[in-house]
Design a protein around this motif. Structure first.
Motif, PDB file in Angstrom:
ATOM      1  N   THR A  85       0.806  -1.227   0.000  1.00 34.95           N
ATOM      2  CA  THR A  85       0.000   0.000   0.000  1.00 34.95           C
ATOM      3  C   THR A  85       0.836   1.273   0.000  1.00 34.95           C
ATOM      4  O   THR A  85       0.290   2.366  -0.129  1.00 34.95           O
ATOM      5  CB  THR A  85      -0.918   0.027   1.232  1.00 34.95           C
ATOM      6  OG1 THR A  85      -0.117   0.047   2.429  1.00 34.95           O
ATOM      7  CG2 THR A  85      -1.824  -1.194   1.267  1.00 34.95           C
ATOM      8  N   ASN A  87       2.091   2.557   2.468  1.00 34.00           N
ATOM      9  CA  ASN A  87       1.557   3.272   3.628  1.00 34.00           C
ATOM     10  C   ASN A  87       2.297   2.798   4.870  1.00 34.00           C
ATOM     11  O   ASN A  87       2.176   1.632   5.252  1.00 34.00           O
ATOM     12  CB  ASN A  87       0.059   3.003   3.765  1.00 34.00           C
ATOM     13  CG  ASN A  87      -0.589   3.816   4.874  1.00 34.00           C
ATOM     14  OD1 ASN A  87       0.086   4.439   5.690  1.00 34.00           O
ATOM     15  ND2 ASN A  87      -1.905   3.801   4.906  1.00 34.00           N
ATOM     16  N   LEU A  95      -5.573  -1.985   9.672  1.00 32.28           N
ATOM     17  CA  LEU A  95      -6.454  -1.981   8.510  1.00 32.28           C
ATOM     18  C   LEU A  95      -7.607  -2.970   8.615  1.00 32.28           C
ATOM     19  O   LEU A  95      -8.279  -3.251   7.618  1.00 32.28           O
ATOM     20  CB  LEU A  95      -5.646  -2.248   7.230  1.00 32.28           C
ATOM     21  CG  LEU A  95      -4.575  -1.209   6.895  1.00 32.28           C
ATOM     22  CD1 LEU A  95      -4.024  -1.427   5.502  1.00 32.28           C
ATOM     23  CD2 LEU A  95      -5.114   0.205   7.024  1.00 32.28           C
ATOM     24  N   VAL A 135     -11.683  -2.609   3.007  1.00 32.70           N
ATOM     25  CA  VAL A 135     -10.716  -1.524   3.196  1.00 32.70           C
ATOM     26  C   VAL A 135     -10.181  -1.039   1.853  1.00 32.70           C
ATOM     27  O   VAL A 135     -10.023   0.170   1.626  1.00 32.70           O
ATOM     28  CB  VAL A 135      -9.563  -1.976   4.113  1.00 32.70           C
ATOM     29  CG1 VAL A 135      -8.445  -0.944   4.143  1.00 32.70           C
ATOM     30  CG2 VAL A 135     -10.080  -2.225   5.523  1.00 32.70           C
ATOM     31  N   TYR A 136      -9.910  -1.964   0.938  1.00 32.75           N
ATOM     32  CA  TYR A 136      -9.425  -1.584  -0.393  1.00 32.75           C
ATOM     33  C   TYR A 136     -10.471  -0.750  -1.126  1.00 32.75           C
ATOM     34  O   TYR A 136     -10.152   0.275  -1.748  1.00 32.75           O
ATOM     35  CB  TYR A 136      -9.099  -2.842  -1.201  1.00 32.75           C
ATOM     36  CG  TYR A 136      -8.610  -2.560  -2.604  1.00 32.75           C
ATOM     37  CD1 TYR A 136      -7.285  -2.211  -2.843  1.00 32.75           C
ATOM     38  CD2 TYR A 136      -9.482  -2.635  -3.686  1.00 32.75           C
ATOM     39  CE1 TYR A 136      -6.831  -1.950  -4.129  1.00 32.75           C
ATOM     40  CE2 TYR A 136      -9.046  -2.372  -4.983  1.00 32.75           C
ATOM     41  CZ  TYR A 136      -7.719  -2.023  -5.194  1.00 32.75           C
ATOM     42  OH  TYR A 136      -7.287  -1.760  -6.461  1.00 32.75           O
ATOM     43  N   GLY A 139     -10.897   2.646   0.666  1.00 31.20           N
ATOM     44  CA  GLY A 139      -9.693   3.462   0.635  1.00 31.20           C
ATOM     45  C   GLY A 139      -9.402   4.089  -0.714  1.00 31.20           C
ATOM     46  O   GLY A 139      -8.441   4.851  -0.845  1.00 31.20           O
ATOM     47  N   GLU A 141      -9.614   6.617  -3.754  1.00 35.44           N
ATOM     48  CA  GLU A 141      -9.911   8.034  -3.958  1.00 35.44           C
ATOM     49  C   GLU A 141     -10.127   8.264  -5.445  1.00 35.44           C
ATOM     50  O   GLU A 141      -9.318   7.820  -6.264  1.00 35.44           O
ATOM     51  CB  GLU A 141      -8.760   8.891  -3.445  1.00 35.44           C
ATOM     52  CG  GLU A 141      -9.097  10.368  -3.355  1.00 35.44           C
ATOM     53  CD  GLU A 141      -8.019  11.149  -2.630  1.00 35.44           C
ATOM     54  OE1 GLU A 141      -8.048  12.388  -2.680  1.00 35.44           O
ATOM     55  OE2 GLU A 141      -7.139  10.507  -2.014  1.00 35.44           O
ATOM     56  N   ILE A 146      -5.509   4.346  -4.435  1.00 31.14           N
ATOM     57  CA  ILE A 146      -5.591   4.176  -2.987  1.00 31.14           C
ATOM     58  C   ILE A 146      -4.982   5.382  -2.279  1.00 31.14           C
ATOM     59  O   ILE A 146      -3.863   5.784  -2.580  1.00 31.14           O
ATOM     60  CB  ILE A 146      -4.868   2.884  -2.553  1.00 31.14           C
ATOM     61  CG1 ILE A 146      -5.575   1.667  -3.151  1.00 31.14           C
ATOM     62  CG2 ILE A 146      -4.840   2.762  -1.041  1.00 31.14           C
ATOM     63  CD1 ILE A 146      -4.917   0.362  -2.804  1.00 31.14           C
ATOM     64  N   SER A 147      -5.731   5.940  -1.344  1.00 27.69           N
ATOM     65  CA  SER A 147      -5.248   7.051  -0.529  1.00 27.69           C
ATOM     66  C   SER A 147      -4.779   6.512   0.818  1.00 27.69           C
ATOM     67  O   SER A 147      -5.539   5.820   1.501  1.00 27.69           O
ATOM     68  CB  SER A 147      -6.361   8.080  -0.323  1.00 27.69           C
ATOM     69  OG  SER A 147      -6.033   8.980   0.715  1.00 27.69           O
ATOM     70  N   ARG A 150      -7.225   7.732   3.610  1.00 24.15           N
ATOM     71  CA  ARG A 150      -8.535   7.065   3.517  1.00 24.15           C
ATOM     72  C   ARG A 150      -8.416   5.592   3.886  1.00 24.15           C
ATOM     73  O   ARG A 150      -9.336   5.022   4.480  1.00 24.15           O
ATOM     74  CB  ARG A 150      -9.095   7.211   2.105  1.00 24.15           C
ATOM     75  CG  ARG A 150      -9.586   8.620   1.760  1.00 24.15           C
ATOM     76  CD  ARG A 150      -9.994   8.692   0.294  1.00 24.15           C
ATOM     77  NE  ARG A 150     -11.123   7.822   0.032  1.00 24.15           N
ATOM     78  CZ  ARG A 150     -12.389   8.222   0.019  1.00 24.15           C
ATOM     79  NH1 ARG A 150     -12.682   9.487   0.284  1.00 24.15           N
ATOM     80  NH2 ARG A 150     -13.369   7.383  -0.263  1.00 24.15           N
ATOM     81  N   THR A 151      -7.290   4.963   3.538  1.00 27.61           N
ATOM     82  CA  THR A 151      -7.110   3.548   3.860  1.00 27.61           C
ATOM     83  C   THR A 151      -7.056   3.333   5.364  1.00 27.61           C
ATOM     84  O   THR A 151      -7.683   2.403   5.892  1.00 27.61           O
ATOM     85  CB  THR A 151      -5.826   3.023   3.198  1.00 27.61           C
ATOM     86  OG1 THR A 151      -5.898   3.209   1.784  1.00 27.61           O
ATOM     87  CG2 THR A 151      -5.634   1.548   3.499  1.00 27.61           C
ATOM     88  N   ALA A 154     -10.502   3.916   6.769  1.00 28.98           N
ATOM     89  CA  ALA A 154     -11.348   2.767   6.432  1.00 28.98           C
ATOM     90  C   ALA A 154     -11.016   1.576   7.328  1.00 28.98           C
ATOM     91  O   ALA A 154     -11.913   0.857   7.787  1.00 28.98           O
ATOM     92  CB  ALA A 154     -11.168   2.395   4.965  1.00 28.98           C
TER      93      ALA A 154
END
Length: 334
Positions: A85, A87, A95, A135-136, A139, A141, A146-147, A150-151, A154
């Motif tokens: 991700t 992230n 998550l 979640v995917y 998340g 945007e 994928i943000s 937001r992920t 979520a």
């Protein structure tokens, strides 16, 4: 950060030494203390009439193996999710993947009377996959993929949703509450080796696939167009990594319940020591994850003897300050 080959090998050997020390401590310390001589005797010349030998063979050995497997699995799952991700706050706990697996485990145990980990693991896989999909989807945007923010949001929402559902289901079924309680708090105690062994082949296969993907994982840090230009099928690799995460997280939840922060904190520790090369970073994440969970479980037995603190509570106490520090550091960097 260790950069030279000699430094990395030395660091890896040091981490293996820490893991060995954590395993020995897990076998020795507890409500009934055991000497190192007694530990060696129980492994070489088992005496069924000895209380210490019985405790080591029937309780602590299986407990140590469970913590070893679950800690390594959660750490690798977290490392894979952070790479997948892009992230740094991604992990199976943050998550919602662990919560989804736990909810389906509660459903299987309360509604279908499933009891052994080999039965519950399929429910855990289903829950982990469901949570990952939610979640995917949440998340995403519009127009940007994928943000990271937001992920995480979520994941928090999905975690709260599944935990609430699980608690509500247990309230409606009081007869099953005590038998399933340790899945809510997280625990590695009371697991029989015979119940764990059927899960090991699938778990080891997922670990092997993760290690074989180290080269592809290194490339995923680049821009997608660059990676495709190098001939890597990004979609296929991401799907395979997602399946590995689901297997590792689902197996861990089926074995030990809801244990947080291991998959979040340990990859950052390993990355800080060994860098971002997954050929070093991933195996050392497994070693450090197992070491951390073994240490947390050992401390959990000694805090309020003869009672024990659930290891999930202990990892939360250890991980929350580190998580807050990490969040503040990332905010400053951004």
């Amino acid at each position: 950060m260790l950069t030279s080959l000699l430094a990395r090998v030395s660091g890896a050997l040091f981490c293996l030494g820490l893991l060995l020390a954590a395993m020995v401590s897990s076998l020795v310390f507890g409500h009934i203390p055991v000497s190192l001589d007694m530990l060696a005797a129980s492994l070489v010349d088992y005496d069924p009439g000895s209380l210490e030998h019985l405790v080591i063979r029937t309780e602590r050995f299986s407990r140590t193996m469970t913590a070893l497997i679950v800690g390594a699995g959660l750490a690798i799952a977290g490392a894979l999710m952070q790479t997948l991700t892009r992230n740094p706050l991604a992990s199976p706990g943050i998550l919602g993947i662990n919560a989804g697996a736990m909810f389906f485990v509660v459903v299987g145990a309360t509604l279908f009377s499933l009891t052994s980990p080999s039965e519950l693991v399929w429910a855990a896989f289903t829950g982990a996959a469901t949570a990952a999909f939610l979640v995917y989807f949440l998340g995403q945007e519009a127009g940007r993929g994928i943000s990271p923010v937001r992920t995480v949001l979520a994941g928090v929402a999905v975690t709260a949703l599944f935990v609430s559902f699980a608690q509500g289901l247990l309230i409606l079924n009081q007869d099953r509450f005590e038998s399933i309680l340790f899945w809510l708090a997280g625990s590695v105690s009371g697991r029989d080796l015979e119940a764990i062994l059927p899960l090991l082949p699938l778990f080891c296969l997922a670990l092997l696939v993760a290690l074989l993907l180290c080269r592809q994982l290194n490339l995923l840090g680049l821009d997608d167009e660059v990676v495709r230009g190098l001939g890597l099928k990004v979609g296929h690799v991401r799907l395979l990594i997602g399946l590995v995460v689901i297997v590792l997280a689902g197996t861990s939840v089926a074995m030990a319940g809801l244990i947080g922060f291991v998959g979040l904190i340990v990859p950052h520790m390993a990355r800080g020591i060994f860098g971002t090369d997954h050929r070093w970073f991933l195996p050392l994440s497994a070693i450090l994850g197992a070491t951390l969970l073994l240490a947390a479980d050992t401390v959990a037995r000694l805090v309020i003897p003869p009672q024990e603190v659930p290891v999930g509570v202990m990892t939360a106490l250890m991980g929350t300050p580190l998580f807050l520090h990490l969040a503040r550091h990332l905010r400053k960097v951004s």
